[in-house]
Design a protein around this motif. Structure first.
Motif, short mmCIF file in Angstrom:
data_model
loop_
_atom_site.label_atom_id
_atom_site.label_comp_id
_atom_site.label_asym_id
_atom_site.label_seq_id
_atom_site.Cartn_x
_atom_site.Cartn_y
_atom_site.Cartn_z
N GLY A 82 0.80 -1.21 0.00
CA GLY A 82 0.00 0.00 0.00
C GLY A 82 0.84 1.26 0.00
N ARG A 83 0.13 2.36 -0.03
CA ARG A 83 0.78 3.67 0.00
C ARG A 83 1.39 3.91 1.37
NH1 ARG A 83 -2.70 8.40 -2.30
NH2 ARG A 83 -0.73 9.33 -1.75
N VAL A 84 2.47 4.69 1.38
CA VAL A 84 3.09 5.03 2.65
C VAL A 84 2.44 6.30 3.20
CG1 VAL A 84 5.30 3.96 2.07
CG2 VAL A 84 4.95 6.37 1.58
N SER A 85 2.41 6.39 4.51
CA SER A 85 1.84 7.58 5.15
C SER A 85 2.76 8.77 4.92
CB SER A 85 1.67 7.33 6.64
OG SER A 85 2.94 7.28 7.28
N GLN A 86 2.24 9.96 5.22
CA GLN A 86 3.07 11.16 5.09
C GLN A 86 4.27 11.10 6.03
OE1 GLN A 86 0.49 14.54 5.66
NE2 GLN A 86 -0.08 14.59 3.50
N ALA A 87 4.07 10.54 7.21
CA ALA A 87 5.17 10.42 8.17
C ALA A 87 6.24 9.47 7.63
CB ALA A 87 4.65 9.92 9.51
N GLU A 88 5.82 8.35 7.05
CA GLU A 88 6.78 7.41 6.47
C GLU A 88 7.49 8.03 5.27
OE1 GLU A 88 4.99 2.97 7.06
OE2 GLU A 88 3.77 4.37 5.88
N GLN A 118 9.35 11.98 -4.54
CA GLN A 118 9.88 12.86 -3.50
C GLN A 118 10.78 13.97 -4.04
OE1 GLN A 118 10.14 12.21 0.17
NE2 GLN A 118 8.96 10.34 0.28
N PHE A 119 11.43 13.74 -5.17
CA PHE A 119 12.41 14.70 -5.70
C PHE A 119 12.13 14.97 -7.18
CE2 PHE A 119 14.39 12.35 -2.28
CZ PHE A 119 14.96 13.35 -1.51
N ARG A 172 12.31 10.20 2.85
CA ARG A 172 13.01 11.32 2.20
C ARG A 172 14.29 11.66 2.96
NH1 ARG A 172 11.63 15.59 -1.28
NH2 ARG A 172 13.03 17.35 -1.05
N GLU A 173 14.20 11.73 4.28
CA GLU A 173 15.39 12.02 5.09
C GLU A 173 16.44 10.94 4.92
OE1 GLU A 173 13.70 12.45 9.01
OE2 GLU A 173 12.88 14.44 8.54
N ARG A 174 16.02 9.69 4.83
CA ARG A 174 16.96 8.58 4.61
C ARG A 174 17.64 8.70 3.24
NH1 ARG A 174 13.90 3.45 4.80
NH2 ARG A 174 15.95 2.52 4.51
N VAL A 175 16.87 9.07 2.22
CA VAL A 175 17.42 9.23 0.88
C VAL A 175 18.48 10.35 0.88
CG1 VAL A 175 16.91 9.94 -1.50
CG2 VAL A 175 15.40 8.31 -0.33
N VAL A 176 18.16 11.47 1.49
CA VAL A 176 19.09 12.61 1.52
C VAL A 176 20.36 12.23 2.28
CG1 VAL A 176 19.42 14.99 2.32
CG2 VAL A 176 17.28 14.33 1.21
N ALA A 177 20.21 11.56 3.42
CA ALA A 177 21.38 11.16 4.21
C ALA A 177 22.25 10.16 3.43
CB ALA A 177 20.93 10.56 5.54
N ALA A 178 21.61 9.20 2.79
CA ALA A 178 22.37 8.21 2.02
C ALA A 178 23.08 8.87 0.84
CB ALA A 178 21.44 7.10 1.52
N ALA A 179 22.38 9.76 0.15
CA ALA A 179 22.99 10.46 -0.97
C ALA A 179 24.16 11.31 -0.52
CB ALA A 179 21.95 11.34 -1.68
#
Length: 190
Positions: free
Chosen positions: A2-8, A51-52, A13-20
């Motif tokens: 299913g779709r992810v919540s806004q919190a998820e 997200q981006f 997004r924060e995980r993607v930015v940190a990994a990048a």
């Protein structure tokens, strides 16, 4: 699935930015693709574009995050070390270490992004803001910029010569030069 919540979605997004931020500093913006970033945190590439707007948007955000995180750590170090002079000395010790030289993904953002930003001018404003803020933590004005330039130049040369005796000589010489310039924990202003 299913779709992810806004919190998820926010956490992802924060995980993607940190990994990048880490991967771009380790391997370079050109070499690291969106698929590499997403795979590193167990997400699919398709989720990226929800997200981006583009990889460029991620590069800018990852650069800003790296500088903001580094500045946050330095400000915290001021408190932990018992003042700026002690924090400055602690930074010098860790900055010119073999560990920092050999781990660019978690190291200095100015050094980690320098080559890519020099070739990709669309991210220079973000990078310049980060450099200015970190240099300002060291000391006001030109003194902070000169000390930061020596830090970054020293670690870049040490990384480029890693595996040779010159690399550790560069680390020691750059450390000594910046420490000599320090007056009360800060670079000389004149």
């Amino acid at each position: 699935m299913g779709r992810v919540s806004q919190a998820e979605a926010k956490v992802n997004r924060e995980r993607v930015v940190a990994a990048a931020s880490r991967l771009f500093r380790e391997d370079g913006v050109v070499k690291v693709g969106i698929a590499d970033v997403m795979k590193s945190i167990g997400l699919t590439q398709g989720g990226f574009y929800k997200q981006f707007a583009s990889k460029d948007a991620l590069v800018d955000e990852a650069t800003a995050k790296a500088f903001a995180d580094n500045l946050h750590d330095l400000v915290a170090l001021d408190h932990e070390a018992g003042g700026h002079q002690a924090a400055w000395q602690s930074l010098l010790e860790s900055y010119f270490s073999v560990e920092h030289r050999d781990n660019p993904g978690t190291g200095c953002p100015a050094a980690g992004f320098a080559g890519d930003i020099a070739r990709e001018p669309e991210h220079r404003e973000t990078y310049a803001r980060g450099v200015q803020e970190l240099a300002g933590w060291i000391a006001p004005g030109d003194a902070g910029l000169a000390a930061y330039a020596t830090l970054v130049g020293g670690i870049l040369l040490a990384r480029a010569t890693a595996g040779t005796p010159l690399s550790e000589q560069i680390l020691q010489a750059a450390h000594a030069a910046v420490a000599r310039a320090a007056d009360g924990g800060q670079p000389e202003t004149g």
